[in-house]
Design a protein around this motif. Structure first.
Motif, PDB file in Angstrom:
ATOM      1  N   ALA A   1      -0.770  10.019 -12.577  1.00 56.67           N
ATOM      2  CA  ALA A   1       0.046  11.216 -12.375  1.00 56.67           C
ATOM      3  C   ALA A   1       0.091  12.076 -13.646  1.00 56.67           C
ATOM      4  O   ALA A   1      -0.054  13.304 -13.588  1.00 56.67           O
ATOM      5  CB  ALA A   1       1.463  10.818 -11.968  1.00 56.67           C
TER       6      ALA A   1
ATOM      7  N   ALA B   1       1.695   5.940 -12.629  1.00 52.84           N
ATOM      8  CA  ALA B   1       2.198   6.962 -13.550  1.00 52.84           C
ATOM      9  C   ALA B   1       1.118   7.442 -14.512  1.00 52.84           C
ATOM     10  O   ALA B   1       1.129   8.612 -14.920  1.00 52.84           O
ATOM     11  CB  ALA B   1       3.389   6.419 -14.336  1.00 52.84           C
TER      12      ALA B   1
ATOM     13  N   TYR C   1       4.107  14.278  -5.527  1.00 51.90           N
ATOM     14  CA  TYR C   1       4.907  13.156  -5.966  1.00 51.90           C
ATOM     15  C   TYR C   1       6.422  13.245  -5.655  1.00 51.90           C
ATOM     16  O   TYR C   1       7.120  12.257  -5.844  1.00 51.90           O
ATOM     17  CB  TYR C   1       4.760  12.965  -7.479  1.00 51.90           C
ATOM     18  CG  TYR C   1       3.380  12.497  -7.852  1.00 51.90           C
ATOM     19  CD1 TYR C   1       2.944  11.206  -7.527  1.00 51.90           C
ATOM     20  CD2 TYR C   1       2.487  13.344  -8.496  1.00 51.90           C
ATOM     21  CE1 TYR C   1       1.659  10.784  -7.840  1.00 51.90           C
ATOM     22  CE2 TYR C   1       1.198  12.917  -8.834  1.00 51.90           C
ATOM     23  CZ  TYR C   1       0.793  11.641  -8.499  1.00 51.90           C
ATOM     24  OH  TYR C   1      -0.471  11.226  -8.800  1.00 51.90           O
TER      25      TYR C   1
ATOM     26  N   PHE D   1       7.413  10.573 -15.663  1.00 46.76           N
ATOM     27  CA  PHE D   1       7.140  10.285 -14.251  1.00 46.76           C
ATOM     28  C   PHE D   1       7.794   8.965 -13.836  1.00 46.76           C
ATOM     29  O   PHE D   1       8.346   8.854 -12.730  1.00 46.76           O
ATOM     30  CB  PHE D   1       5.633  10.226 -14.005  1.00 46.76           C
ATOM     31  CG  PHE D   1       5.006  11.556 -13.710  1.00 46.76           C
ATOM     32  CD1 PHE D   1       5.140  12.156 -12.469  1.00 46.76           C
ATOM     33  CD2 PHE D   1       4.261  12.209 -14.673  1.00 46.76           C
ATOM     34  CE1 PHE D   1       4.567  13.385 -12.186  1.00 46.76           C
ATOM     35  CE2 PHE D   1       3.672  13.435 -14.417  1.00 46.76           C
ATOM     36  CZ  PHE D   1       3.821  14.027 -13.167  1.00 46.76           C
TER      37      PHE D   1
ATOM     38  N   VAL E   1       5.980   7.541  -7.441  1.00 47.95           N
ATOM     39  CA  VAL E   1       4.815   7.505  -8.325  1.00 47.95           C
ATOM     40  C   VAL E   1       4.325   6.065  -8.423  1.00 47.95           C
ATOM     41  O   VAL E   1       4.913   5.238  -9.115  1.00 47.95           O
ATOM     42  CB  VAL E   1       5.160   8.046  -9.732  1.00 47.95           C
ATOM     43  CG1 VAL E   1       3.908   8.088 -10.601  1.00 47.95           C
ATOM     44  CG2 VAL E   1       5.797   9.426  -9.641  1.00 47.95           C
TER      45      VAL E   1
ATOM     46  N   ARG F   1       3.901  10.237 -19.111  1.00 50.61           N
ATOM     47  CA  ARG F   1       3.890   9.101 -18.185  1.00 50.61           C
ATOM     48  C   ARG F   1       5.290   8.523 -18.025  1.00 50.61           C
ATOM     49  O   ARG F   1       5.733   8.227 -16.902  1.00 50.61           O
ATOM     50  CB  ARG F   1       2.950   8.028 -18.724  1.00 50.61           C
ATOM     51  CG  ARG F   1       2.900   6.758 -17.875  1.00 50.61           C
ATOM     52  CD  ARG F   1       2.343   5.605 -18.683  1.00 50.61           C
ATOM     53  NE  ARG F   1       3.190   5.323 -19.846  1.00 50.61           N
ATOM     54  CZ  ARG F   1       2.742   4.732 -20.951  1.00 50.61           C
ATOM     55  NH1 ARG F   1       1.469   4.390 -21.071  1.00 50.61           N
ATOM     56  NH2 ARG F   1       3.576   4.492 -21.943  1.00 50.61           N
TER      57      ARG F   1
ATOM     58  N   ALA G   1      11.143  10.901  -7.298  1.00 54.04           N
ATOM     59  CA  ALA G   1       9.689  10.954  -7.174  1.00 54.04           C
ATOM     60  C   ALA G   1       9.184   9.601  -6.704  1.00 54.04           C
ATOM     61  O   ALA G   1       9.835   8.576  -6.908  1.00 54.04           O
ATOM     62  CB  ALA G   1       9.040  11.329  -8.506  1.00 54.04           C
TER      63      ALA G   1
ATOM     64  N   HIS H   1      10.626   8.354 -10.951  1.00 52.57           N
ATOM     65  CA  HIS H   1      10.447   7.340  -9.912  1.00 52.57           C
ATOM     66  C   HIS H   1      11.662   6.416  -9.855  1.00 52.57           C
ATOM     67  O   HIS H   1      12.170   6.103  -8.767  1.00 52.57           O
ATOM     68  CB  HIS H   1       9.177   6.535 -10.209  1.00 52.57           C
ATOM     69  CG  HIS H   1       8.879   5.483  -9.196  1.00 52.57           C
ATOM     70  ND1 HIS H   1       8.198   5.731  -8.017  1.00 52.57           N
ATOM     71  CD2 HIS H   1       9.186   4.148  -9.173  1.00 52.57           C
ATOM     72  CE1 HIS H   1       8.098   4.619  -7.323  1.00 52.57           C
ATOM     73  NE2 HIS H   1       8.680   3.637  -8.002  1.00 52.57           N
TER      74      HIS H   1
END
Length: 211
Positions: free
Chosen positions: A159, A156, A203, A142, A153, A139, A151, A146
């Motif tokens: 994702a 997260a 994403y 991600f 997201v 997490r 990305a 971001h």
């Protein structure tokens, strides 16, 4: 004192710890958590009770160590840096596939599932000490992508769940349900690649698509 002596003692301690964890896993599977005593584990592992109690004063502490060991990646490298979503997810996916392929992780889940009605705390320990820290690391990756702008997201947690689920649903869970289930190395690579392509298509910033 020889400068090699501390490292020798450390190596011996690590070997004994490995023996204890292996014996504990086998006995938990064979006899169940409740019927397995620390004394029996010491006997099976070939270490003294004093040695076992020094490392693991309670059966719960021993089980927690099993969880930590089972969920620890063989590759202790740092998480991939943000900036290349496809490359970073590939690194994470390959590491996760290797983790899921270990016998001890499947054994751990079998123990937890078998003992769940009588010892629900084992499932809690497995989640809080094993699955959750691993999930949190994915997490956070991600979130880092971001923040880097590579990305987009919004969730997260979702994702990370999607990405790990695409891999574990094919490589791991059938092993617990289907006798003889096996996956070739080529198929493992394909499963990871498809998970990466799907997550990247969803994403990647700017709607970028990986080919």
């Amino acid at each position: 004192m020889s400068p090699d002596l501390p490292s020798y003692h450390q190596r011996v301690a690590e070997e004994k710890r490995s023996q204890i964890l292996e014996a504990a896993t086998a006995l938990f599977l064979e006899l169940g958590y409740d019927r397995t005593s620390l004394a029996r584990i010491a006997e099976r592992s070939g270490v003294s009770r004093a040695t076992l109690f020094k490392q693991f004063p309670t059966k719960a502490a021993l089980f927690d160590a099993m969880i930590t060991t089972s969920w620890s990646p063989a590759d202790e490298s740092a998480p991939p840096p943000a900036g290349d979503l496809s490359g970073g997810l590939t690194t994470i996916g390959v590491r996760y596939a290797e983790l899921l392929g270990r016998r001890e992780l499947a054994d751990l889940f079998r123990i937890v599932i078998a003992e769940l009605p009588r010892f629900p705390e084992l499932a809690g320990a497995q989640f809080s000490h094993g699955k959750l820290p691993y999930f949190a690391a994915v997490r956070d990756y991600f979130l880092a992508e971001h923040a880097a702008g590579t990305a987009r997201v919004d969730d997260a947690d979702l994702a990370a769940t999607q990405f790990l689920g695409m891999i574990s649903n094919y490589l791991f869970w059938p092993r617990l349900l289907i006798p003889g289930w096996s996956v070739t190395p080529e198929r493992v690579t394909e499963v990871v690649d498809e998970a990466v392509r799907t997550a990247t298509a969803r994403y990647a910033a700017g709607g970028r698509r990986e080919t």
